[in-house]
Design an enzyme around this catalytic site. Structure first.
Site, PDB file in Angstrom:
ATOM      1  N   SER A   8       6.740   0.733  14.812  1.00 43.21           N
ATOM      2  CA  SER A   8       5.564   0.141  13.720  1.00 43.21           C
ATOM      3  C   SER A   8       5.127  -1.364  14.406  1.00 43.21           C
ATOM      4  CB  SER A   8       5.938  -0.011  12.235  1.00 43.21           C
ATOM      5  OG  SER A   8       5.104  -0.885  11.877  1.00 43.21           O
ATOM      6  N   HIS A  32       3.281   3.640  15.529  1.00 49.53           N
ATOM      7  CA  HIS A  32       2.683   3.826  14.620  1.00 49.53           C
ATOM      8  C   HIS A  32       1.889   2.020  13.468  1.00 49.53           C
ATOM      9  CE1 HIS A  32       3.373   4.921   9.927  1.00 49.53           C
ATOM     10  NE2 HIS A  32       3.644   2.997   9.446  1.00 49.53           N
ATOM     11  N   ASP A  34       0.294   0.276  10.932  1.00 47.06           N
ATOM     12  CA  ASP A  34      -0.166   0.106   9.434  1.00 47.06           C
ATOM     13  C   ASP A  34      -1.502  -0.579   9.237  1.00 47.06           C
ATOM     14  OD1 ASP A  34       2.358   0.909   8.508  1.00 47.06           O
ATOM     15  OD2 ASP A  34       3.155  -0.873   9.984  1.00 47.06           O
ATOM     16  N   MET A  36      -3.374  -2.346   5.981  1.00 47.12           N
ATOM     17  CA  MET A  36      -3.643  -2.449   5.109  1.00 47.12           C
ATOM     18  C   MET A  36      -5.299  -3.682   4.380  1.00 47.12           C
ATOM     19  SD  MET A  36       0.092  -4.299   4.878  1.00 47.12           S
ATOM     20  CE  MET A  36       1.571  -3.369   5.945  1.00 47.12           C
ATOM     21  N   HIS A  65      -1.391   4.463   8.927  1.00 47.54           N
ATOM     22  CA  HIS A  65      -0.686   5.104   8.443  1.00 47.54           C
ATOM     23  C   HIS A  65      -1.705   3.948   7.455  1.00 47.54           C
ATOM     24  CE1 HIS A  65       2.380   3.498   5.571  1.00 47.54           C
ATOM     25  NE2 HIS A  65       1.899   4.235   4.556  1.00 47.54           N
ATOM     26  N   MET A  67      -3.555   2.637   4.463  1.00 50.09           N
ATOM     27  CA  MET A  67      -2.515   1.896   2.971  1.00 50.09           C
ATOM     28  C   MET A  67      -4.182   1.102   2.787  1.00 50.09           C
ATOM     29  SD  MET A  67       1.193   0.220   4.692  1.00 50.09           S
ATOM     30  CE  MET A  67       0.866   0.361   5.684  1.00 50.09           C
ATOM     31  N   MET A 137       7.701   6.830   2.243  1.00 50.75           N
ATOM     32  CA  MET A 137       7.917   5.566   2.272  1.00 50.75           C
ATOM     33  C   MET A 137       9.222   5.012   1.345  1.00 50.75           C
ATOM     34  SD  MET A 137       5.424   4.104   3.429  1.00 50.75           S
ATOM     35  CE  MET A 137       6.544   3.078   3.532  1.00 50.75           C
ATOM     36  N   GLY A 142       3.550  -2.228   2.477  1.00 49.41           N
ATOM     37  CA  GLY A 142       2.476  -3.397   1.943  1.00 49.41           C
ATOM     38  C   GLY A 142       3.935  -4.871   2.976  1.00 49.41           C
ATOM     39  N   GLY A 144       6.634  -5.578   5.857  1.00 45.47           N
ATOM     40  CA  GLY A 144       8.129  -4.303   7.045  1.00 45.47           C
ATOM     41  C   GLY A 144       9.517  -5.445   6.951  1.00 45.47           C
ATOM     42  N   ASP A 175       9.540   6.147   6.665  1.00 47.84           N
ATOM     43  CA  ASP A 175       8.962   4.552   7.112  1.00 47.84           C
ATOM     44  C   ASP A 175       9.657   3.702   6.101  1.00 47.84           C
ATOM     45  OD1 ASP A 175       7.471   2.178   7.006  1.00 47.84           O
ATOM     46  OD2 ASP A 175       5.305   3.605   7.372  1.00 47.84           O
TER      47      ASP A 175
HETATM   48  C1  DX5 Z   1       5.615  -1.118   5.622  1.00 45.34           C
HETATM   49  C2  DX5 Z   1       5.075  -0.121   7.062  1.00 45.34           C
HETATM   50  C3  DX5 Z   1       5.859   0.286   7.219  1.00 45.34           C
HETATM   51  C4  DX5 Z   1       6.429  -0.932   8.395  1.00 45.34           C
HETATM   52  C5  DX5 Z   1       8.056  -0.473   8.683  1.00 45.34           C
HETATM   53  O1  DX5 Z   1       4.150  -0.745   4.868  1.00 45.34           O
HETATM   54  O2  DX5 Z   1       4.476   0.730   6.131  1.00 45.34           O
HETATM   55  O3  DX5 Z   1       5.279   0.771   8.416  1.00 45.34           O
HETATM   56  O4  DX5 Z   1       5.944  -1.833   9.470  1.00 45.34           O
HETATM   57  O5  DX5 Z   1       8.746  -1.956   9.519  1.00 45.34           O
HETATM   58  P1  DX5 Z   1      10.192  -1.757   8.801  1.00 45.34           P
HETATM   59  O6  DX5 Z   1      10.706  -0.897   9.931  1.00 45.34           O
HETATM   60  O7  DX5 Z   1      10.723  -3.002   9.547  1.00 45.34           O
HETATM   61  O8  DX5 Z   1      10.604  -1.386   7.410  1.00 45.34           O
HETATM   62 ZN    ZN Z   2       3.636   2.353   8.080  1.00 47.09          ZN
END
Ligand code: DX5
Ligand code: ZN
Length: 216
Positions: A8, A32, A34, A36, A65, A67, A137, A142, A144, A175
């Protein structure tokens, strides 16, 4: 089971994104991304001007992805940016989910349906045979760096069982909070596209962390 690793970019070094994408080109299976909007989830990440730039140097597939509320507003932008896999949240799409899958397909991309940990995994069942992949999920979307929610294993297993029973080998993406300590259990549960942010980018040697997750 052979799995694919999707680091990610949220956890990458934003001052040196080009360098990190080059690194992923050489060791990962999927990138990947993200996205948001600060509304569906309480955070804002990056948008199309960044993805467009990354698309120019990415040599492995990019998986967005989303969100965001009204994800359908952005499918065309993602296609233009070179994204080949798009997932959106059932929480944002509701009964428009099947339509969104069709729109993504009409643009020539793979379609994924994502759910947060508090959404019953059975919510995904009507989209079996329609969606190309399902994003379960294992943390609340939201941020990492959160802790893996153990119940996610059981959710993945239930989805895999249903897919098997209906004769589909659709991809299950997982994820959130995945690392060397839980990767084996995640694979055993039946996930085959593994997102990892912190455990890759915080590793001393990210390339080796990717291989270790894949080969675990
Ligand atoms: C959270 C994201 C994830 C996140 C994963 O909303 O969708 O993709 O970046 O990060 P880690 O592996 O650090 O949990
Ligand atoms: Zn993600």
């Amino acid at each position: 089971m052979r799995v694919q690793i999707a680091p990610s970019v949220l956890a990458a070094d934003f001052m040196n994104l080009g360098k990190d994408i080059e690194m992923l080109n050489n060791c990962a299976d999927v990138i990947h991304l993200d996205v948001m909007d600060g509304t569906l989830v309480p955070n804002i990440s990056f948008g199309f001007s960044v993805i467009d730039q990354l698309g120019k140097i990415a040599r492995i597939p990019m998986d967005a992805h989303l969100m965001v509320v009204h994800p359908e507003r952005w499918f065309e932008n993602l296609k233009k940016d070179g994204v080949s896999m798009v997932s959106f949240h059932y929480e944002a799409a509701g009964e428009d989910t099947a339509n969104h899958i069709e729109t993504i397909h009409s643009l020539g991309m793979k379609a994924g349906v994502a759910i947060n940990p508090d959404m019953p995994v059975e919510t995904l069942f009507p989209y079996i045979g329609k969606a190309d992949y399902f994003l379960v999920m294992s943390v609340f979307a939201g941020f990492g760096g959160q802790k893996f929610i153990e119940e996610s294993l059981e959710r993945v297993a239930r989805l895999r069982k249903e897919l098997d029973a209906r004769g589909y080998d659709s991809i299950i993406e997982i994820d959130g909070g995945i690392n060397a300590g839980n990767i084996k259990a995640v694979k055993e549960a039946g996930a085959d596209l593994i997102v990892a942010g912190s455990s890759v980018f915080r590793a001393e040697k990210p390339e080796e962390a990717v291989s270790a997750l894949r080969d675990a």
